[in-house]
Design an enzyme around this catalytic site. Structure first.
Site, PDB file in Angstrom:
ATOM      1  N   ASN A   1      -2.825 -46.759  13.386  1.00 20.79           N
ATOM      2  CA  ASN A   1      -2.344 -48.121  13.154  1.00 20.79           C
ATOM      3  C   ASN A   1      -1.251 -48.391  14.174  1.00 20.79           C
ATOM      4  O   ASN A   1      -0.902 -47.519  14.977  1.00 20.79           O
ATOM      5  CB  ASN A   1      -1.848 -48.277  11.704  1.00 20.79           C
ATOM      6  CG  ASN A   1      -1.604 -49.733  11.343  1.00 20.79           C
ATOM      7  OD1 ASN A   1      -2.455 -50.600  11.575  1.00 20.79           O
ATOM      8  ND2 ASN A   1      -0.445 -50.036  10.784  1.00 20.79           N
TER       9      ASN A   1
ATOM     10  N   GLN B   1       4.571 -58.305  16.061  1.00 23.38           N
ATOM     11  CA  GLN B   1       3.608 -58.897  15.124  1.00 23.38           C
ATOM     12  C   GLN B   1       4.243 -59.136  13.753  1.00 23.38           C
ATOM     13  O   GLN B   1       3.857 -60.060  13.037  1.00 23.38           O
ATOM     14  CB  GLN B   1       2.390 -57.972  14.950  1.00 23.38           C
ATOM     15  CG  GLN B   1       1.465 -57.898  16.149  1.00 23.38           C
ATOM     16  CD  GLN B   1       1.818 -56.739  17.060  1.00 23.38           C
ATOM     17  OE1 GLN B   1       2.964 -56.330  17.147  1.00 23.38           O
ATOM     18  NE2 GLN B   1       0.832 -56.211  17.757  1.00 23.38           N
TER      19      GLN B   1
ATOM     20  N   ARG C   1      -6.014 -60.881  17.406  1.00 22.01           N
ATOM     21  CA  ARG C   1      -5.723 -59.446  17.340  1.00 22.01           C
ATOM     22  C   ARG C   1      -5.809 -59.029  15.873  1.00 22.01           C
ATOM     23  O   ARG C   1      -5.968 -59.857  14.983  1.00 22.01           O
ATOM     24  CB  ARG C   1      -4.397 -59.063  18.000  1.00 22.01           C
ATOM     25  CG  ARG C   1      -3.239 -60.015  17.925  1.00 22.01           C
ATOM     26  CD  ARG C   1      -2.712 -60.281  16.553  1.00 22.01           C
ATOM     27  NE  ARG C   1      -2.392 -59.053  15.836  1.00 22.01           N
ATOM     28  CZ  ARG C   1      -2.309 -58.938  14.533  1.00 22.01           C
ATOM     29  NH1 ARG C   1      -2.533 -60.002  13.755  1.00 22.01           N
ATOM     30  NH2 ARG C   1      -2.011 -57.807  13.931  1.00 22.01           N
ATOM     31  N   GLY C   2      -5.678 -57.703  15.638  1.00 22.78           N
ATOM     32  CA  GLY C   2      -5.895 -57.177  14.292  1.00 22.78           C
ATOM     33  C   GLY C   2      -7.348 -56.719  14.220  1.00 22.78           C
ATOM     34  O   GLY C   2      -8.261 -57.468  14.604  1.00 22.78           O
ATOM     35  N   ALA C   3      -7.544 -55.478  13.739  1.00 21.37           N
ATOM     36  CA  ALA C   3      -8.861 -54.837  13.870  1.00 21.37           C
ATOM     37  C   ALA C   3     -10.031 -55.681  13.329  1.00 21.37           C
ATOM     38  O   ALA C   3     -11.002 -55.938  14.057  1.00 21.37           O
ATOM     39  CB  ALA C   3      -8.814 -53.459  13.207  1.00 21.37           C
TER      40      ALA C   3
ATOM     41  N   ASP D   1      -6.355 -49.455  12.238  1.00 19.57           N
ATOM     42  CA  ASP D   1      -7.249 -49.806  13.355  1.00 19.57           C
ATOM     43  C   ASP D   1      -8.444 -48.879  13.411  1.00 19.57           C
ATOM     44  O   ASP D   1      -9.506 -49.248  13.903  1.00 19.57           O
ATOM     45  CB  ASP D   1      -6.480 -49.776  14.669  1.00 19.57           C
ATOM     46  CG  ASP D   1      -5.511 -50.941  14.703  1.00 19.57           C
ATOM     47  OD1 ASP D   1      -4.389 -50.789  14.208  1.00 19.57           O
ATOM     48  OD2 ASP D   1      -5.919 -52.025  15.159  1.00 19.57           O
TER      49      ASP D   1
HETATM   50  O1  MRU Z   1      -2.362 -54.632  18.504  1.00 19.13           O
HETATM   51  P1  MRU Z   1      -2.780 -55.345  17.260  1.00 19.13           P
HETATM   52  O2  MRU Z   1      -1.870 -56.463  16.881  1.00 19.13           O
HETATM   53  O3  MRU Z   1      -4.234 -55.764  17.322  1.00 19.13           O
HETATM   54  O4  MRU Z   1      -2.652 -54.239  16.138  1.00 19.13           O
HETATM   55  C1  MRU Z   1      -2.909 -54.586  14.801  1.00 19.13           C
HETATM   56  C2  MRU Z   1      -2.641 -53.524  13.822  1.00 19.13           C
HETATM   57  O5  MRU Z   1      -2.222 -52.432  14.144  1.00 19.13           O
HETATM   58  C3  MRU Z   1      -2.995 -53.830  12.399  1.00 19.13           C
HETATM   59  O6  MRU Z   1      -2.147 -53.199  11.513  1.00 19.13           O
HETATM   60  C4  MRU Z   1      -4.442 -53.358  12.136  1.00 19.13           C
HETATM   61  O7  MRU Z   1      -5.306 -53.874  13.112  1.00 19.13           O
HETATM   62  C5  MRU Z   1      -4.922 -53.732  10.801  1.00 19.13           C
HETATM   63  S1  MRU Z   1      -5.221 -55.454  10.659  1.00 19.13           S
HETATM   64  C6  MRU Z   1      -5.877 -55.805   9.129  1.00 19.13           C
END
Ligand code: MRU
Length: 335
Positions: A236, A185, A53-55, A226
């Site tokens: 985000n 997270q 996960r994470g963009a 995101d």
């Molecule tokens: O649902 P997730 O854990 O994928 O969400 C992640 C986030 O909101 C992060 O802050 C975002 O993706 C930036 S990661 C460098």
């Protein structure tokens, strides 16, 4: 950042001999287990289930997924459609799939090279974001929300990359990590990776941030993104907007750090960013424990949008954008 640091870097994904290995982010921090994905369907499932996960990390995983699909000799359109249907908000997913498609080939070796390039470029972008962002952070305590770290990217991190770079530049920085309900997270991932990197970290629950700002205990906020609209409005993790509101009230600078692959110039403002709705069970349970009556109605938007006017600066690998973001972001993307 030296070669040594890169070798020591926490990596959420590794690609070897046609297999994508993902560090299982559902099991951290108690267990460090790698999940092998040998088919594009397995990659899509891992993105949907948030094993990765994470963009930016989602974008890298999807790119490898396309390459794996080509090795399976699956129709590329079908592969891309399946990967694109996993999560709607992070634009890096669609950016990476588009880039793979634009290569205009079904040759597995060529697609593999492109996926590796996307991954390598993401790590390089994070290192550059760190360099550009570190001078912005005042000494003292920085608050971050969710996980925008090594685990959320090809490696090193965006918001946490800035914190890492400031830390290694000798700045006296302490971190407050929001636990980030409901998926945690912050508690599970940010706390884990910052401790591993030897950075002074204190875990708080999300509802503590405003109180701590009021008492002068937070000097800055930095988060990832995101999807950043052309206006600078930034999607985000849910709860980011409340942090930005509190920061505004208490004159605490609020920074966003993200690679250019997160900027979506085709989306004019935050109002047009699709927000993922997630399962009720994430709210009604913590781990295996039920914490709410089964019959209760639940809302669970995964993201929110922070208006551009609350953002002091957006840090990308190409430099720092400040308000008015419209022109500034476009120049960074096209430059
Ligand atoms: O649902 P997730 O854990 O994928 O969400 C992640 C986030 O909101 C992060 O802050 C975002 O993706 C930036 S990661 C460098």
């Amino acid at each position: 950042v030296s070669r040594f640091d890169l070798d020591e870097m926490i990596a959420p994904l590794k690609y070897e001999n046609g297999v994508l290995h993902l560090l299982d982010q559902l099991r951290l921090p108690t267990e460090e287990r790698w999940v092998p994905c040998k088919t594009y369907e397995e990659v899509a499932r891992a993105i949907k289930d948030m094993i990765v996960r994470g963009a930016p990390a989602i974008g890298c995983a999807a790119a490898y997924g396309v390459a794996i699909g080509a090795r399976q000799k699956a129709p590329l359109d079908e592969v891309c459609k399946t990967l694109a249907a996993t999560r709607p908000t992070a634009v890096n997913l669609f950016w990476a799939i588009d880039r793979m498609k634009r290569l205009g080939t079904t040759d597995a070796a060529a697609l593999e090279r492109e996926a590796i390039a996307i991954h390598d470029e993401d790590i390089a972008a994070c290192l550059a974001i760190g360099e550009h962002g570190a001078p912005l952070l005042p000494e003292g305590t920085v608050l971050t929300h969710c996980n925008a770290g090594a685990l959320a990217t090809g490696g090193y991190g965006t918001a946490l990359g800035v914190i890492r770079s400031a830390h290694r530049a000798g700045k006296k920085i302490r971190v407050y990590a929001d636990e980030t309900r409901p998926f945690l997270q912050g508690a599970r991932l940010t706390a884990w990776e910052l401790l591993k990197s030897g950075i002074d970290t204190t875990l708080i629950t999300d509802n503590m941030a405003a109180h701590l700002m009021k008492r002068g205990e937070i000097q800055s906020v930095i988060v990832g993104a995101d999807r950043i609209a052309a206006s600078g409005d930034t999607a985000n993790k849910i709860g980011t907007y409340s942090v930005a509101l509190a920061a505004r009230e208490h004159d605490v600078p609020f920074f966003v750090a993200a690679p250019r692959s997160t900027v979506d110039l085709k989306t004019p403002t935050g109002a047009e960013i699709p927000i993922e709705e997630r399962a009720a069970i994430e709210v009604t349970r913590i781990g295996d424990r039920e914490i709410a009556p089964r019959a209760v109605k639940v809302k669970n938007p995964g993201f929110d949008v922070t208006p551009a006017r609350f953002i002091a600066a957006i840090v990308t690998e190409a430099g720092v954008a400040r308000a008015p973001f419209e022109g500034a972001l476009e120049r960074l993307i096209k430059g």
